[in-house]
Design an enzyme around this catalytic site. Structure first.
Site, PDB file in Angstrom:
ATOM      1  N   ILE A   9       0.864  -1.182   0.000  1.00 50.01           N
ATOM      2  CA  ILE A   9       0.000   0.000   0.000  1.00 50.01           C
ATOM      3  C   ILE A   9       0.897   1.228   0.000  1.00 50.01           C
ATOM      4  CG2 ILE A   9      -1.892   1.221   1.140  1.00 50.01           C
ATOM      5  CD1 ILE A   9      -2.531  -1.338   2.648  1.00 50.01           C
ATOM      6  N   PHE A  11       2.803   3.495  -3.274  1.00 44.01           N
ATOM      7  CA  PHE A  11       3.892   3.242  -4.224  1.00 44.01           C
ATOM      8  C   PHE A  11       4.748   4.498  -4.392  1.00 44.01           C
ATOM      9  CE2 PHE A  11       5.787   1.672  -8.269  1.00 44.01           C
ATOM     10  CZ  PHE A  11       6.071   0.375  -7.870  1.00 44.01           C
ATOM     11  N   GLY A  12       5.092   5.107  -3.260  1.00 41.07           N
ATOM     12  CA  GLY A  12       5.980   6.274  -3.296  1.00 41.07           C
ATOM     13  C   GLY A  12       7.428   5.818  -3.297  1.00 41.07           C
ATOM     14  N   SER A  16       8.159   1.934  -4.046  1.00 35.19           N
ATOM     15  CA  SER A  16       8.769   1.529  -5.317  1.00 35.19           C
ATOM     16  C   SER A  16      10.164   0.945  -5.072  1.00 35.19           C
ATOM     17  CB  SER A  16       8.790   2.691  -6.321  1.00 35.19           C
ATOM     18  OG  SER A  16       9.319   3.846  -5.741  1.00 35.19           O
ATOM     19  N   LYS A 104       7.328   4.941  11.648  1.00 36.42           N
ATOM     20  CA  LYS A 104       7.722   5.136  13.049  1.00 36.42           C
ATOM     21  C   LYS A 104       6.770   6.049  13.807  1.00 36.42           C
ATOM     22  CE  LYS A 104      10.386   7.718  10.141  1.00 36.42           C
ATOM     23  NZ  LYS A 104      10.938   7.338   8.844  1.00 36.42           N
ATOM     24  N   GLU A 128      11.381  -3.260  10.831  1.00 36.21           N
ATOM     25  CA  GLU A 128      12.824  -3.010  10.790  1.00 36.21           C
ATOM     26  C   GLU A 128      13.136  -1.648  10.178  1.00 36.21           C
ATOM     27  OE1 GLU A 128      16.155  -3.034  11.665  1.00 36.21           O
ATOM     28  OE2 GLU A 128      15.901  -5.198  11.731  1.00 36.21           O
ATOM     29  N   ILE A 135      19.822  -0.059   8.205  1.00 32.85           N
ATOM     30  CA  ILE A 135      20.618  -0.687   9.277  1.00 32.85           C
ATOM     31  C   ILE A 135      19.754  -1.713  10.022  1.00 32.85           C
ATOM     32  CG2 ILE A 135      21.934  -0.245  11.374  1.00 32.85           C
ATOM     33  CD1 ILE A 135      22.117   2.722  10.480  1.00 32.85           C
ATOM     34  N   LYS A 204      11.680   7.273  16.764  1.00 33.73           N
ATOM     35  CA  LYS A 204      12.561   6.113  16.643  1.00 33.73           C
ATOM     36  C   LYS A 204      13.086   5.674  18.008  1.00 33.73           C
ATOM     37  CE  LYS A 204      13.756   7.488  11.937  1.00 33.73           C
ATOM     38  NZ  LYS A 204      14.627   8.366  11.126  1.00 33.73           N
TER      39      LYS A 204
END
Lengths: 434, 434
Positions: A9, A11-12, A16, A104, A128, A135, A204
């Protein structure tokens, strides 16, 4: 050969990037998993066609087309923001789909609701890519460092802010000018607030603290200050004292309470975090068993983020193939062992400080100012008084030994009230030595 | 609550570190796995009792007592060396036990036999601690960076060698003196050959290359040079050129062939690897999707290594609990997709070089030497001729552009045969820029 079917959901940039990764790495992933990881559907409200290499992928403007396809195993939410991302995640979970996200902001505010729903529906949540871009920091904390009490986390977690500070440091340019350039180059967004005011970094940190400590840490728990008020002159004075200024996320585990803060921080120039420049991220974790571990890499960008999202997709695919859903608890600790944090009040913080006082250059001024510091129990480690221009305002720059935040606040209030002080005193925290 | 029972063979530094970790982290691991990870047995030929906190642990002088205990799920081999470690691993596997090891020497030579046996017996082989001590590099390569073609690996993988080079750099002391001090302090072993001659680093590179590329790389495939011939004067000249000397493991994936080499390397001082000092390790991985990722931490030591071994124990325990044995292939790629490597011959290597020529200080000497370099197609980037003492030998120090290893060998042979050259020319490779 088993087929794992994936729906994206959004496709920015990241969406992409993930599609490209799944396409380019398809053979490699088959050789590692024994299955085909197939991008089957994309939903995006603003595109009408996909690049031609995705001719087998069904494009739709409605995310429900993904949720309602019984053959989709994993839904990847990459639209960002709160709504409809939150609803999409919860709907996918309710439909029994595993979900992966890089969001996040969503997780640091609505994480509990999402993770609880996933446990209830026996599906996985991969995130992740939400911290540190490419990372593999989430996996490192949940698995690689599993046998550790985490003592602290110190990190550069926002590439935009780090890029701006690096440019200010290298070129001596003011914040506004560097930001404008960064926006032109695509390193900063049109509205840079989240990045430069430390909010993205706080999102984060909240996620990392939750899995590091087994505590339900939210954005609201983090004390946040950004970099927009940092001036080149302070970067220059920092250098004279042997420091670099970085926007750091810092959390320290005191056992009964936990520090949680994001602010510009003076880092000793020989510290690993001082050498992380440009748009890169670096996250230092200290565990009681392992000691210091630092992970460094691209903290954002289409392909690095795609690498992390793809790693989640593979991880979940492997659990589907092995019949081992939620083999590792989504938040590292089992849900029943996740408690409420007690965050250290900022007023209880103790660290060395940098001060830049602006005062008229009159005899006795230094004595008055240091007298106020002394009265509040603040011990000066070194001092620089660069200019001298009798009767005109000059800078007096101090570096202190460890001082209490509350005392510092009171001392600055008193100093700034002096008639000889012609501008508010600038205060920047210095990284506590270990 | 399910109980996972662990047996340790070898109660030396790492063995006792693992025992300590399992003991101290027991509650935390239960909160993360929902199971008790219990150290049940220890076998060691040279101890007669265990510390009192291990009163429930059965000590034996015979490893067979572990293999023959049907309740033992995971056997951890921590005796090191070839035999009997190899036999112990194979026996444990044949008995259906999962195995964990930190034995890089064994794996880089007998890895295939051990991994094949594990596949045949449907058990797992954990070896996180074999590379990078406590740094979760194996998991990062196998899982976090799963969706990447690995382009290169560059790493500082031996803490002893890095400690010695760091001390030589900081203090200007010769190798032998620093080594002696390191041995006294316990940073180097009585026989330091493996560490200082690059063999230990090569063991580790072979393991990383195998999982990075899906190729069966052995110790014999790696070109190895150590640091024992490095002199303080070369460290000093390196500094003048803006480099630090590090013992690097370097592998580059050229597709049809693969570089595999360990040697002292001049690293630009602003490179992340240049800032890794003392006994620390740092491993830089470049993937086509993620770009550069660097992992840093303690590369050895009782507790950091214990952290990595414990992570393997937890990983395997989770697979036992979830019924998901070999959920991730032990060597990242499925066994049928692991091929034979074609290693780039060292003579085909192209990189910049540092040369220190020792020649009599006579007119025309420089012209003769540079003439030889020119004849062999070696282009000089800069030159320093520090001393001047007519008729006496002086150093002439060169830094070249990228040059072919074969050409360099021939040029040096020719230079060293000159009557005006009074000592063999010193050659140190410079890290190829990306």
């Amino acid at each position: 050969m088993k087929d794992i079917r994936i729906g994206i959901i959004g496709f920015g940039t990241v969406g992409s990037g993930l599609a490209k990764t799944l396409y380019e790495q398809k053979d490699r992933l088959r050789q590692k998993t024994g299955a085909n990881l197939t991008l089957a559907r994309v939903a995006d409200i603003s595109i009408t066609s996909l690049p031609k290499e995705y001719s087998d992928v069904v494009l739709s403007n409605d995310a429900n087309d993904i949720f309602n396809d019984p053959e989709i195993d994993i839904v990847v939410e990459l639209i960002g923001g709160m709504e409809p991302a939150r609803t999409f995640m919860l709907t996918a979970i309710a439909k029994g789909k595993h979900v992966v996200t890089a969001n996040k902001a969503l997780l640091s505010i609505h994480g509990k609701e999402i993770f609880d729903a996933a446990v209830k529906n026996n599906v996985e949540v991969g995130y992740e890519a939400s911290v540190g871009g490419g990372i593999p920091i989430i996996k490192a904390l949940k698995e690689g460092l599993v046998a550790n009490r985490i003592n602290y986390i110190k990190g550069i977690m926002n590439g935009t802010a780090n890029y701006i500070l690096s440019q200010m440091t290298d070129r001596g340019l003011p914040f506004a000018e560097v930001l404008k350039k960064a926006q032109e180059l695509g390193f900063a967004e049109a509205d840079p607030t989240y990045d430069v005011e430390g909010i993205d970094t706080a999102h984060k940190l909240a996620i990392l603290m939750t899995i590091a400590y087994g505590l339900d840490v939210r954005l609201d728990d983090i004390n946040v200050e950004g970099i927009s008020s940092i001036e080149p002159i302070d970067i220059e004075y920092a250098r004279k004292f042997g420091y670099r200024i970085k926007l750091l996320a810092i959390s320290r585990n005191h056992g009964d309470n936990i520090e949680a803060r994001v602010h510009p921080t003076m880092v000793p120039e020989n510290h690993m975090l001082a050498s992380i420049n440009g748009a890169f991220n670096g996250i230092l974790i200290n565990g009681d068993t392992v000691g210091d571990v630092l992970l460094y890499g691209a903290g954002a960008g289409m392909m690095p983020t795609g690498s992390a999202v793809a790693a989640d997709v593979v991880d979940i695919s492997r659990n589907i193939l092995a019949g081992a859903i939620n083999r590792v608890p989504a938040l590292s600790y089992l849900p029943e062992h996740i408690g409420k944090p007690r965050i250290t009040p900022m007023t209880d913080l103790v660290c060395p400080f940098y001060f830049r006082v602006t005062a008229l250059d009159k005899p006795g001024v230094l004595s008055i100012i240091t007298g106020i510091f002394g009265k509040h129990g603040i011990s000066i480690r070194s001092m620089i008084q660069p200019g001298q221009d009798a009767g005109e305002p000059v800078h007096i720059v101090f570096r202190t030994h460890r001082a209490a935040e509350a005392a510092v606040k009171n001392a600055i209030k008193e100093i700034d009230a002096l008639e000889i002080c012609s501008a508010p005193t600038v205060k920047i925290r210095i990284l506590n030595p270990e």
